[in-house]
Design a protein around this motif. Structure first.
Motif, PDB file in Angstrom:
ATOM      1  N   CYS A 138      13.095  54.676 -14.627  1.00 27.83           N
ATOM      2  CA  CYS A 138      11.992  53.950 -15.244  1.00 27.83           C
ATOM      3  C   CYS A 138      12.372  52.477 -15.378  1.00 27.83           C
ATOM      4  O   CYS A 138      13.548  52.119 -15.323  1.00 27.83           O
ATOM      5  CB  CYS A 138      11.596  54.551 -16.592  1.00 27.83           C
ATOM      6  N   LEU A 139      11.341  51.656 -15.460  1.00 28.09           N
ATOM      7  CA  LEU A 139      11.580  50.230 -15.638  1.00 28.09           C
ATOM      8  C   LEU A 139      11.412  49.924 -17.122  1.00 28.09           C
ATOM      9  O   LEU A 139      10.360  50.210 -17.692  1.00 28.09           O
ATOM     10  CB  LEU A 139      10.577  49.408 -14.835  1.00 28.09           C
ATOM     11  N   ALA A 140      12.469  49.397 -17.740  1.00 29.99           N
ATOM     12  CA  ALA A 140      12.382  49.089 -19.166  1.00 29.99           C
ATOM     13  C   ALA A 140      12.226  47.591 -19.354  1.00 29.99           C
ATOM     14  O   ALA A 140      12.958  46.798 -18.761  1.00 29.99           O
ATOM     15  CB  ALA A 140      13.632  49.595 -19.884  1.00 29.99           C
ATOM     16  N   MET A 141      11.251  47.216 -20.149  1.00 27.96           N
ATOM     17  CA  MET A 141      11.117  45.814 -20.542  1.00 27.96           C
ATOM     18  C   MET A 141      11.417  45.736 -22.028  1.00 27.96           C
ATOM     19  O   MET A 141      10.699  46.305 -22.848  1.00 27.96           O
ATOM     20  CB  MET A 141       9.720  45.279 -20.259  1.00 27.96           C
ATOM     21  N   LEU A 142      12.511  45.044 -22.380  1.00 28.92           N
ATOM     22  CA  LEU A 142      12.907  44.917 -23.779  1.00 28.92           C
ATOM     23  C   LEU A 142      12.644  43.505 -24.244  1.00 28.92           C
ATOM     24  O   LEU A 142      13.181  42.543 -23.687  1.00 28.92           O
ATOM     25  CB  LEU A 142      14.389  45.249 -23.941  1.00 28.92           C
TER      26      LEU A 142
ATOM     27  N   GLU B 286       7.388  54.155 -11.076  1.00 30.62           N
ATOM     28  CA  GLU B 286       6.031  54.469 -11.531  1.00 30.62           C
ATOM     29  C   GLU B 286       5.883  54.529 -13.047  1.00 30.62           C
ATOM     30  O   GLU B 286       4.805  54.807 -13.557  1.00 30.62           O
ATOM     31  CB  GLU B 286       5.580  55.792 -10.898  1.00 30.62           C
ATOM     32  N   ASP B 287       6.994  54.288 -13.757  1.00 29.46           N
ATOM     33  CA  ASP B 287       6.928  54.340 -15.222  1.00 29.46           C
ATOM     34  C   ASP B 287       7.553  53.104 -15.839  1.00 29.46           C
ATOM     35  O   ASP B 287       8.683  52.745 -15.512  1.00 29.46           O
ATOM     36  CB  ASP B 287       7.658  55.579 -15.737  1.00 29.46           C
TER      37      ASP B 287
ATOM     38  N   VAL C 177       2.572  53.565 -18.592  1.00 26.57           N
ATOM     39  CA  VAL C 177       3.274  52.726 -19.559  1.00 26.57           C
ATOM     40  C   VAL C 177       3.569  53.543 -20.805  1.00 26.57           C
ATOM     41  O   VAL C 177       2.693  54.225 -21.329  1.00 26.57           O
ATOM     42  CB  VAL C 177       2.437  51.489 -19.945  1.00 26.57           C
ATOM     43  N   ARG C 178       4.807  53.508 -21.253  1.00 21.35           N
ATOM     44  CA  ARG C 178       5.200  54.175 -22.497  1.00 21.35           C
ATOM     45  C   ARG C 178       5.657  53.115 -23.478  1.00 21.35           C
ATOM     46  O   ARG C 178       6.486  52.280 -23.153  1.00 21.35           O
ATOM     47  CB  ARG C 178       6.359  55.148 -22.247  1.00 21.35           C
ATOM     48  N   VAL C 179       5.115  53.140 -24.669  1.00 21.97           N
ATOM     49  CA  VAL C 179       5.553  52.231 -25.733  1.00 21.97           C
ATOM     50  C   VAL C 179       5.718  53.062 -26.992  1.00 21.97           C
ATOM     51  O   VAL C 179       4.763  53.704 -27.423  1.00 21.97           O
ATOM     52  CB  VAL C 179       4.531  51.116 -26.025  1.00 21.97           C
ATOM     53  N   PRO C 180       6.903  53.079 -27.581  1.00 21.46           N
ATOM     54  CA  PRO C 180       7.060  53.812 -28.835  1.00 21.46           C
ATOM     55  C   PRO C 180       6.187  53.183 -29.912  1.00 21.46           C
ATOM     56  O   PRO C 180       5.818  52.010 -29.803  1.00 21.46           O
ATOM     57  CB  PRO C 180       8.534  53.657 -29.187  1.00 21.46           C
TER      58      PRO C 180
END
Ligand SMILES: [Zn+2]
Lengths: 347, 212
Positions: free
Chosen positions: A132-136, A271-272, A300-303
């Motif tokens: 997954c691609l994480a954007m922090l 894709e995520d 897109v997943r956002v806690p």
């Protein structure tokens, strides 16, 4: 066997966080914040934060155990942020974690703060997609990372070359006379403003910049542009339309973040996208990312906002994953490393 | 058993006492790096004494004064161990530990002063009578501001020999003596709160600078 019960400690900045998880289940997320003590300084004062961590540590551990309904004796492993972050602040958490490990005779994992921001989403949305691609994005970091296995390592694709996104929010909030920390106040002010009132610059998006800094960010030029615009208004003796400036600034930040994240994901065939860090609590960022990603068939997943800001649950979540995957714990001489590289998940 | 630890000086000190009998007494080989060295040293004193964490009945900790970062490592370790093992945590002013050792080892026989390194050309200091009872302090000042004809115990005397020519006794607090102080009641036992003596360096920000 039962899933591992892990206690996580986070003290990299101004939040004393103690979280308890069992596997992917969040049992407690106790946070004591010293943010009010820093507000009058307009930023986090390291010594003030460190003093507050010492005072908050034991009560926060007690509160987490009480909420989770567990005894410290039941804990299978301790996880703690060993870096990156404020050196003196990290040290308080690491020392407390070692004392827990010693006193319980249980293993300790010194973990990377950024990897923990990624792992926390497992508590909300289950196992992480791989890759997954994480954007922090937060007051301390703005990075794009490719994550194949969060317990092994993450590959940095890009990062800010000057200010962090959250820092830009804080600075612009100050310009507009909004309180610290700026993020939530700008978000709130922007709801009644126009996002196209001022066309603020999008950093590192020109064709030339994209050659060298395709997945990097820059927010310092944007901050300066907002300052210039506000000053020109004030010099002309005209009132500053706070809501419109906040909305236009927020739009510029979110536009760049989302554009680059989507570009990185499509380029790498991922894709995520997972968004984490304090700025991920921003309502415009969440909406814009979800909307634009859907057009490209990207999820897109956002806690939820409470898990995006720094907390102990994210550290415990990563710890639980490390235990579940049988990774080697840290040694008792584990250092606090204020500049721990993102490629080092366990110190 | 009593676990004693002090991180107020550049050297981490850890000891284990059975009653008032010190059975293990260690100091870190390296100076500084308190956060890295303290926990392994605790594991080592337990090991050397053939004891386990469940044998511990109390923790004693040097409450400073001392450089803040290291000091907090000791205090948070002591408090957390107290919590997890369900045992009491006793704080002792680290200068009192130096004073107790100086009196018990006959390094002093009159009133005296204890001075340790506070950096920034200052010392942490306190005064004591001949029996080792604290009569003033702890405080932090420049050596030149502290006048004394009495002997001076602690690292401060060695750092500022012109001001404190009569250095005597121990240089840095020992955990063994911290344990004895608690076991024998040689000094006041206080809550495990840090003796910072200085306020945090923090400046209110300037108003935003004009950019154009
Ligand atoms: Zn963070």
């Amino acid at each position: 066997m039962n899933e591992p019960l892990v206690l996580g400690i986070e003290t990299s900045c101004d939040e004393t966080g103690v979280g308890i998880v069992r596997g992917h289940t969040l049992l407690a997320d106790a946070v004591a914040s010293s943010v009010d003590e820093h507000a009058r300084f307009g930023g986090v004062v390291p010594e003030v934060a460190s003093r507050a961590h010492l005072e908050a540590m034991v009560p926060t551990i007690e509160r987490a155990c009480e909420t989770a309904g567990v005894r410290l004796d039941d804990v299978d492993a301790i996880a703690v942020t060993s870096g990156p972050g404020l050196a003196g602040a990290l040290l308080v958490g690491v020392a407390a974690a070692k004392a827990l490990a010693l006193g319980l005779g249980k293993p300790i994992y010194g973990v990377n703060h950024l990897a923990a921001h990624v792992a926390v989403d497992q508590l909300e949305h289950g196992p992480l997609p791989e890759p997954c691609l994480a954007m922090l994005v937060s007051g301390g970091h703005s990075s794009l990372l490719e994550v194949d296995d969060v317990t092994v390592g993450v590959e940095p694709l890009g990062a800010t070359i000057d200010d962090a996104a959250g820092e830009a929010f804080d600075k612009v909030a100050r310009l507009l006379g909004l309180p610290f920390p700026g993020g939530p106040h700008i978000d709130r002010a922007a709801t009644s403003g126009s996002s196209v009132y001022v066309d603020f610059p999008r950093g590192l998006t020109s064709r030339k910049d994209l050659e060298r800094h395709r997945f990097d960010f820059s927010f310092s030029g944007l901050k300066t542009a907002v300052a210039r615009w506000v000053e020109a208004r004030e010099r002309a003796g005209e009132p500053v339309p706070v809501a419109d400036v906040a909305a236009s600034f927020q739009e510029a930040v979110c536009d760049v973040l989302v554009r680059k994240a989507l570009d990185a994901a499509t380029t790498r065939g991922i894709e995520d996208i997972l968004i984490g860090g304090g700025v991920a609590a921003n309502s415009r960022l969440r909406a814009m990312a979800t909307e634009r990603a859907a057009d490209l068939g990207i999820r897109v997943r956002v806690p939820r906002p409470g898990l995006c800001t720094d907390n102990g649950a994210m550290v415990a979540a990563l710890g639980a994953e490390l235990v579940a995957r049988g990774r080697t714990p840290s040694a008792l001489d584990l250092p606090a490393d204020s500049s721990q590289p993102i490629t080092t998940v366990v110190a | 058993m009593l676990l004693a630890l002090d991180t107020s000086s550049p050297q981490v000190a850890v000891a284990l006492a059975d009653g008032d009998d010190v059975v293990a007494d260690l100091r870190s080989e390296q100076t500084m790096k308190h956060g890295e060295q303290l926990a392994p040293l605790i594991a080592r004193v337990l090991d050397e004494a053939g004891a386990s964490r469940t044998d511990l009945t109390a923790v004693a900790v040097g409450a400073g004064p001392g450089p803040f970062t290291g000091l907090r490592v000791g205090l948070v370790t002591a408090r957390t161990l107290g919590l997890v093992l369900g045992i009491p945590v006793h704080g002792v002013c680290s200068l009192d530990v130096l004073a107790a050792e100086a009196v018990a080892t006959d390094a002093v026989s009159t009133a005296f002063l204890v001075a340790t390194d506070a950096r920034r050309k200052e010392v942490y200091w306190a005064t004591y009578d001949a029996t080792g009872r604290r009569t003033s302090g702890p405080a932090v000042d420049r050596p030149g501001e502290i006048e004394t004809e009495h002997p001076v115990v602690g690292e401060g005397a060695h750092l500022y020999p012109m001001t404190f020519p009569s250095a005597t006794g121990p240089v840095r607090p020992s955990a063994g003596w911290l344990a004895r102080v608690v076991a024998r009641g040689l000094a006041e036992v206080v809550a495990p709160e840090p003796l910072y003596l200085r306020r945090p360096d923090a400046m209110a920000p300037h108003p935003p600078k004009a950019v154009s």
